[in-house]
Scaffold this active site. Structure first.
Site, PDB file in Angstrom:
ATOM      1  N   LYS A 192      32.565  38.616 -13.156  1.00 21.81           N
ATOM      2  CA  LYS A 192      33.182  37.765 -12.135  1.00 21.81           C
ATOM      3  C   LYS A 192      34.384  38.519 -11.584  1.00 21.81           C
ATOM      4  CE  LYS A 192      36.402  34.801 -11.729  1.00 21.81           C
ATOM      5  NZ  LYS A 192      36.862  35.111 -10.368  1.00 21.81           N
ATOM      6  N   GLU A 195      38.159  36.768  -6.843  1.00 21.85           N
ATOM      7  CA  GLU A 195      37.641  36.172  -5.608  1.00 21.85           C
ATOM      8  C   GLU A 195      38.378  36.707  -4.378  1.00 21.85           C
ATOM      9  OE1 GLU A 195      39.225  34.806  -8.045  1.00 21.85           O
ATOM     10  OE2 GLU A 195      40.725  33.318  -7.415  1.00 21.85           O
ATOM     11  N   ARG A 196      39.513  37.395  -4.626  1.00 23.71           N
ATOM     12  CA  ARG A 196      40.273  37.898  -3.480  1.00 23.71           C
ATOM     13  C   ARG A 196      39.787  39.275  -3.026  1.00 23.71           C
ATOM     14  NH1 ARG A 196      46.355  36.129  -4.976  1.00 23.71           N
ATOM     15  NH2 ARG A 196      45.807  36.494  -7.149  1.00 23.71           N
ATOM     16  N   CYS A 217      49.994  46.531 -13.138  1.00 25.80           N
ATOM     17  CA  CYS A 217      50.480  45.981 -14.400  1.00 25.80           C
ATOM     18  C   CYS A 217      51.334  47.014 -15.137  1.00 25.80           C
ATOM     19  CB  CYS A 217      49.322  45.566 -15.282  1.00 25.80           C
ATOM     20  SG  CYS A 217      48.287  46.961 -15.705  1.00 25.80           S
ATOM     21  N   GLU A 258      57.742  38.426 -14.278  1.00 22.57           N
ATOM     22  CA  GLU A 258      57.054  39.596 -13.706  1.00 22.57           C
ATOM     23  C   GLU A 258      57.052  39.398 -12.192  1.00 22.57           C
ATOM     24  OE1 GLU A 258      52.750  39.694 -14.060  1.00 22.57           O
ATOM     25  OE2 GLU A 258      52.760  41.864 -14.227  1.00 22.57           O
ATOM     26  N   SER A 280      46.716  37.532 -15.161  1.00 28.79           N
ATOM     27  CA  SER A 280      48.045  36.984 -15.450  1.00 28.79           C
ATOM     28  C   SER A 280      48.074  36.305 -16.816  1.00 28.79           C
ATOM     29  CB  SER A 280      48.399  35.945 -14.379  1.00 28.79           C
ATOM     30  OG  SER A 280      47.472  34.882 -14.460  1.00 28.79           O
ATOM     31  N   ALA A 318      37.928  39.692 -13.763  1.00 29.21           N
ATOM     32  CA  ALA A 318      38.843  40.749 -13.304  1.00 29.21           C
ATOM     33  C   ALA A 318      39.925  40.213 -12.364  1.00 29.21           C
ATOM     34  CB  ALA A 318      38.028  41.836 -12.607  1.00 29.21           C
TER      35      ALA A 318
END
Ligand code: NAD
Length: 504
Positions: free
Chosen positions: A179, A182-183, A289, A389, A232, A153
């Site tokens: 998963k 991590e942020r 997005c 983007e 991304s 994700a």
């Protein structure tokens, strides 16, 4: 690195237990409004990742045979627990991701709707039957789970996107390895706890953390039958490529970056259109997005630009947990620097800066990653700020003399995630929806993310894979079909000799 003991660590979720990683590699989690370290997340070790996938594999044999009504009951309890804990989940999202509390609740709500839809699994997973295809012979299909599935994700929707993934996968009878980004791992951890409290057996959901090594592990592990990814383009292409190469039976559902255009016709409802554009460009600091990051003003609608600028200027930029905040910070100092440099590239390439958010000051949050609403006019398609983007609170303005010109511009862009047209003319709207080559189209709806009874259908450069997220296509993604042909003959119809020719 030396940490104060007050900085909490994110646990792994393995075989029904929240466990501390034994890794020596940790990543900091920052509050984007202050850049203070608010937690640490482990890069799971190889042994821990293997334990997680083994747990998924062991749980699969009983979970896939658990009655569909029992699985449904778990998700019925789950949707209630998410509702009961929405404020707590929102606080974690705002702390780690930065978006405003109200927007964080929207993030959870849109994921919750997918969980609610998963509760209809007893209808969604029905097979097909056709009796009497020949004498005494019937054919029917089962939809069955596929095995261990995995989800990777992004940071921008800490609740909604994980909830696009594991609830649909699991309600179909698969077990799931997640998963999270991590942020922003905290929200997924609370979602896992709530799922456990809803009665999901140990091992049906496992969670690992990390960056590339964790992603490579998922792509390469032979027990993982399907991978879902949102993020991304760069990571999406890599995961698509690596997973396809290594998997025996790997399905993909990859959603990637976007550049979404809103077309403003001169006959549109002006007040409505300006408000919709401002909300869709700057909400979540543009880190959606489906953000409407590019507006094409057709003909005289270009006269509305000064009002658009004033309305945008009036938005309140503040930390996401502060009352009245409209626009929160960007995820990291690097994201802020990138957005600012793309704004600068527009200036240098001849665009006109109609509103510059780069100098925004937020009292009490001077170290935060804030960029205020920014509008760049006079943009042409060859400029960097159009081609990339931006993923920040920046609205790019282009102008066109006709609807045809606007459509041709959009269809020349490599991305096809979302678009919107603002008009009061039905024929114009119909022409647009038929001719624009984009997967999700709004007519006077700026962010047309489909509800879960439909599917998320971004297209072209914004999508790779076989099927889409959630809705009927989500069920298709997480199931395989078994077709049974059976013949029950009366005793006197027994074959008298072997049938060696192909049955016709
Ligand atoms: P990201 O690609 O950096 O990260 C997504 C996930 O991939 C994370 O779990 C990360 O650990 C992993 N990852 C990152 N770089 C990797 C690499 N080089 N190799 C392997 N794995 C890697 O995305 P992000 O910055 O977290 O999220 C923002 C992006 O997600 C934007 O581009 C946005 O458009 C996109 N997005 C798309 C959709 C959609 O449906 N089209 C929805 C939400 C977000």
């Amino acid at each position: 690195m030396c940490y104060s003991s007050s900085v909490p660590t994110t646990k792994l979720f393995i075989d029904g237990k929240f466990v501390e990683s034994s890794t020596s590699e940790w990543l900091d989690i920052h509050n984007p409004a202050t850049n203070e370290v608010v937690g640490r997340v482990p890069k799971a070790t190889q042994e821990e990742m293997l334990a997680a996938v083994d747990s998924c594999s062991r749980a699969y044999s009983s979970w896939s045979e658990t009655s569909i009504l029992s699985r449904q009951q778990i998700f019925l309890r789950y949707q209630q627990l998410i509702k009961d804990n929405i404020k707590e989940l929102a606080k974690i999202i705002t702390l780690e991701q930065g978006k405003t509390l109200a927007d964080a609740e929207g993030d959870i709500f849109r994921g919750l709707q997918v969980v609610e839809h998963a509760c209809s699994i007893t209808s969604l997973m029905l097979g097909e039957t056709l009796p009497s295809i020949t004498k005494d012979m019937d054919t029917y299909t089962y939809r069955l789970p596929i095995g261990v599935c995995a989800g990777i994700a992004p940071f921008n929707f800490p609740a909604m996107i994980p909830l696009w993934m594991f609830p649909i996968g699991m309600v179909c009878g698969n077990t799931y390895l997640m998963k999270p980004s991590e942020r922003v791992p905290g929200c997924t951890m609370l979602l896992a706890k709530l799922l456990q409290d809803s009665g999901a057996p140990d091992g049906t959901l496992n969670i690992i953390h990390g960056q590339h090594a964790a992603v490579n592990f998922i792509c390469d592990h032979p027990a993982i039958k399907a991978i879902s990814f949102v993020g991304s383009n760069q990571a999406g292409e890599y995961i698509y490529e690596r997973g396809s190469k290594n998997g025996n039976f790997v399905l993909y559902c990859v959603s990637q970056g976007a550049k979404n255009h809103g077309v403003v016709m001169p006959d549109a409802n002006k007040e409505n259109t300006i408000n919709q554009l401002v909300g869709a460009a700057f909400g979540a600091a543009g880190q959606r997005c489906m953000a409407l990051s590019t507006a094409i003003f057709v003909g005289e609608s270009r006269d509305w630009l000064p009002e658009l600028v004033e309305r945008s200027r009036s938005l309140r930029v503040n930390a996401g947990d502060q009352p009245g905040a409209d626009v929160g910070p960007l995820i990291s100092p690097a994201a802020k620097a990138r957005v600012e440099s793309l704004i600068q590239s527009g200036v240098e390439e001849g665009a006109q800066l109609l509103l510059d958010g780069r100098k925004v000051q937020v009292k009490g949050y001077e170290n935060g990653n804030f960029v205020g609403p920014t509008i760049i006019g006079n943009v042409s398609p060859n400029m960097t700020c159009y081609k990339e983007e931006i993923f920040g609170p920046v609205l790019i303005i282009l102008e066109a003399d006709s609807l045809d010109e606007a459509i041709s511009l959009i269809n020349s862009n490599p991305y096809g995630n979302g678009t919107a047209i603002f008009t009061t003319n039905g024929a114009t709207a119909r022409k647009y929806t038929h001719e624009v080559d984009v997967g999700q189209i709004g007519v006077n709806v700026p962010i047309p993310v489909p509800l879960p009874m439909f599917s998320f259908t971004g297209s072209r450069g914004s999508f790779r894979g076989d099927t889409n997220f959630y809705g009927k296509q989500g069920i298709q993604f997480y199931t395989q079909i078994k077709t049974v042909t059976s013949q029950w003959k009366a005793e006197d119809a027994t074959l008298k000799s072997p049938a060696v020719t192909m049955p016709t």
